[in-house]
Scaffold this motif. Structure first.
Motif, mmCIF file in Angstrom:
data_model
loop_
_atom_site.group_PDB
_atom_site.id
_atom_site.type_symbol
_atom_site.label_atom_id
_atom_site.label_comp_id
_atom_site.label_asym_id
_atom_site.label_seq_id
_atom_site.Cartn_x
_atom_site.Cartn_y
_atom_site.Cartn_z
ATOM 1 N N ARG A 29 -15.484 66.728 22.990
ATOM 2 C CA ARG A 29 -16.395 65.889 23.761
ATOM 3 C C ARG A 29 -17.416 66.712 24.535
ATOM 4 O O ARG A 29 -18.537 66.248 24.776
ATOM 5 C CB ARG A 29 -15.595 65.018 24.731
ATOM 6 C CG ARG A 29 -14.683 64.023 24.043
ATOM 7 C CD ARG A 29 -13.912 63.206 25.064
ATOM 8 N NE ARG A 29 -13.004 62.274 24.411
ATOM 9 C CZ ARG A 29 -12.164 61.474 25.055
ATOM 10 N NH1 ARG A 29 -12.124 61.509 26.377
ATOM 11 N NH2 ARG A 29 -11.377 60.658 24.396
ATOM 12 N N ARG A 33 -21.388 66.113 24.767
ATOM 13 C CA ARG A 33 -22.060 65.941 26.045
ATOM 14 C C ARG A 33 -23.222 66.929 26.185
ATOM 15 O O ARG A 33 -24.298 66.573 26.680
ATOM 16 C CB ARG A 33 -21.054 66.150 27.184
ATOM 17 C CG ARG A 33 -21.552 65.683 28.530
ATOM 18 C CD ARG A 33 -20.418 65.542 29.520
ATOM 19 N NE ARG A 33 -19.848 66.826 29.895
ATOM 20 C CZ ARG A 33 -18.647 67.246 29.556
ATOM 21 N NH1 ARG A 33 -17.853 66.476 28.827
ATOM 22 N NH2 ARG A 33 -18.199 68.420 29.950
ATOM 23 N N GLY A 141 -21.217 70.564 29.692
ATOM 24 C CA GLY A 141 -20.582 70.819 28.401
ATOM 25 C C GLY A 141 -21.075 72.058 27.698
ATOM 26 O O GLY A 141 -20.637 72.348 26.580
#
Length: 240
Positions: A29, A33, A141
């Motif tokens: 994820r 991001r 991220g």
């Protein structure tokens, strides 16, 4: 493959999430991001980015005075910015040091990395936020940091450079699912099938094992009883 380098020349979240910079699909994820982030460097930061060092992994008790004492041995310092929490005022464990000359910057970059300050081994690199195109901080991220325990690893920096890719022949690539996405998925399914078969085999073996033990025990007891009967017959024959 000709433009491959162990240190990233331009920041790409997808490549930074790959151990050799060749991944084509995001696998966590944080990469998603970072790919969706639209980050613009802080315009409020002043100074020459090409004369600025990034110093991380500092002891939270380390002060600006201590940093000045250590890093001034490499050359004249123009500015030190120890990043602090806006609410508490406590150190966040990293700082930026701007030198007056490039020679001092390069010397500190070479010699100060992994230096121990206040019982902490520090990490030193060039500032990337304003010098590396496409840079995205870790809070969005990106970055080159991360820990294995959290499942987030980033490559392409000084601390964790890219590993050189392995050039595999085309036929071997297809065999191991390195070619098209369809073949790669098939290889993953096949690997799962083999693992499931191994588990089933182990379970069936565990189930069969007590039966074998019982059969062996029964065979041994039967053999013992036969031997006892034969010894009894021998004694009776001798008595007669």
């Amino acid at each position: 493959m000709a433009d491959w380098a162990p240190i990233a020349k331009e920041y790409d979240p997808l490549k930074a999430g790959s151990i050799d910079g060749t991944d084509e699909e995001p696998h966590d994820r944080a990469i998603w991001r970072a790919m969706l982030a639209r980050y613009v460097p802080n315009k409020g930061v002043t100074g020459d980015p090409h004369l600025t060092l990034f110093v991380a992994r500092l002891n939270l008790q380390t002060t600006e005075e201590k940093l000045k004492e250590v890093f001034s041995r490499y050359g004249d310092i123009r500015k030190i910015r120890l990043v602090r929490d806006l609410v508490t005022g406590f150190s966040k464990g990293y700082a930026f040091i701007e030198y007056k000359e490039e020679r001092a910057l390069l010397k500190a970059h070479r010699d100060a990395n992994r230096l121990v300050i206040d019982q902490h081994e520090i990490f030193v690199d060039f500032e990337l936020e304003r010098t590396l195109k496409g840079w995205i901080p870790r809070r969005l991220g990106g970055g080159f940091g991360g820990k294995k325990e959290s499942g987030q690893l980033r490559f392409g920096g000084r601390d964790r450079p890219f590993r050189k890719p392995i050039n595999l022949p085309a036929m071997k690539s297809d065999l191991y699912g390195e070619g098209s996405g369809e073949k790669r998925n098939w290889s993953r399914e096949g690997a799962r099938d083999w693992r499931a078969r191994d588990r089933d085999h182990e379970r069936s073996r565990d189930k069969r094992w007590p039966e074998r033990e019982r059969s062996w025990a029964w065979g041994e007891s039967e053999r013992d009883s036969k031997e006892d009967r034969s010894r009894g017959r021998d004694r009776r024959d001798r008595d007669r």
